[in-house]
Design a protein around this motif. Sequence first.
Motif, PDB file in Angstrom:
ATOM      1  N   VAL A 128      13.151  -2.098   2.977  1.00 27.84           N
ATOM      2  CA  VAL A 128      12.076  -1.886   3.954  1.00 27.84           C
ATOM      3  C   VAL A 128      10.759  -1.700   3.205  1.00 27.84           C
ATOM      4  O   VAL A 128      10.655  -0.873   2.309  1.00 27.84           O
ATOM      5  N   ILE A 129       9.789  -2.503   3.569  1.00 23.58           N
ATOM      6  CA  ILE A 129       8.446  -2.396   2.998  1.00 23.58           C
ATOM      7  C   ILE A 129       7.620  -1.576   3.990  1.00 23.58           C
ATOM      8  O   ILE A 129       7.568  -1.899   5.184  1.00 23.58           O
ATOM      9  N   THR A 130       6.999  -0.513   3.479  1.00 21.13           N
ATOM     10  CA  THR A 130       6.177   0.347   4.336  1.00 21.13           C
ATOM     11  C   THR A 130       4.744   0.332   3.816  1.00 21.13           C
ATOM     12  O   THR A 130       4.503   0.603   2.641  1.00 21.13           O
ATOM     13  N   ALA A 131       3.826  -0.009   4.700  1.00 21.83           N
ATOM     14  CA  ALA A 131       2.396   0.003   4.366  1.00 21.83           C
ATOM     15  C   ALA A 131       1.713   1.079   5.199  1.00 21.83           C
ATOM     16  O   ALA A 131       1.954   1.177   6.414  1.00 21.83           O
ATOM     17  N   LYS A 132       0.908   1.878   4.536  1.00 20.45           N
ATOM     18  CA  LYS A 132       0.120   2.917   5.206  1.00 20.45           C
ATOM     19  C   LYS A 132      -1.330   2.517   5.053  1.00 20.45           C
ATOM     20  O   LYS A 132      -1.842   2.414   3.938  1.00 20.45           O
ATOM     21  N   ILE A 133      -1.990   2.255   6.164  1.00 22.13           N
ATOM     22  CA  ILE A 133      -3.333   1.686   6.181  1.00 22.13           C
ATOM     23  C   ILE A 133      -4.289   2.612   6.924  1.00 22.13           C
ATOM     24  O   ILE A 133      -4.013   2.999   8.065  1.00 22.13           O
ATOM     25  N   LYS A 134      -5.390   2.946   6.308  1.00 16.54           N
ATOM     26  CA  LYS A 134      -6.429   3.739   6.975  1.00 16.54           C
ATOM     27  C   LYS A 134      -7.467   2.791   7.554  1.00 16.54           C
ATOM     28  O   LYS A 134      -8.006   1.929   6.858  1.00 16.54           O
ATOM     29  N   VAL A 135      -7.747   2.946   8.833  1.00 13.54           N
ATOM     30  CA  VAL A 135      -8.733   2.113   9.515  1.00 13.54           C
ATOM     31  C   VAL A 135     -10.125   2.646   9.169  1.00 13.54           C
ATOM     32  O   VAL A 135     -10.448   3.790   9.453  1.00 13.54           O
TER      33      VAL A 135
END
Length: 77
Positions: free
Chosen positions: A66-73
């Motif tokens: 599982v690839i998890t990306a955490k992105i701040k807008v």
Amino acid sequence: MPEITVDARGMACPGPISALTRAYRNANNGDVIIVMATDPGFEPDVKAWIERTKNELLELKKEGGVITAKIKVVAKK
């Protein structure tokens, strides 16, 4: 800061990026979008999406397929 979770596991390209884009449309500056995907193409795709949209990649990790990306807008106008 509010978090929006997108579960795109099991989706094939371009599904995970499309799901991320839909979540982004409903997000505000300061929100964090967390996307989980199993498509191996998601990693380079999310990096390209970040560059194109000028948002901030907080974390990108792979665990158990599982690839998890955490992105701040940060780039919503």
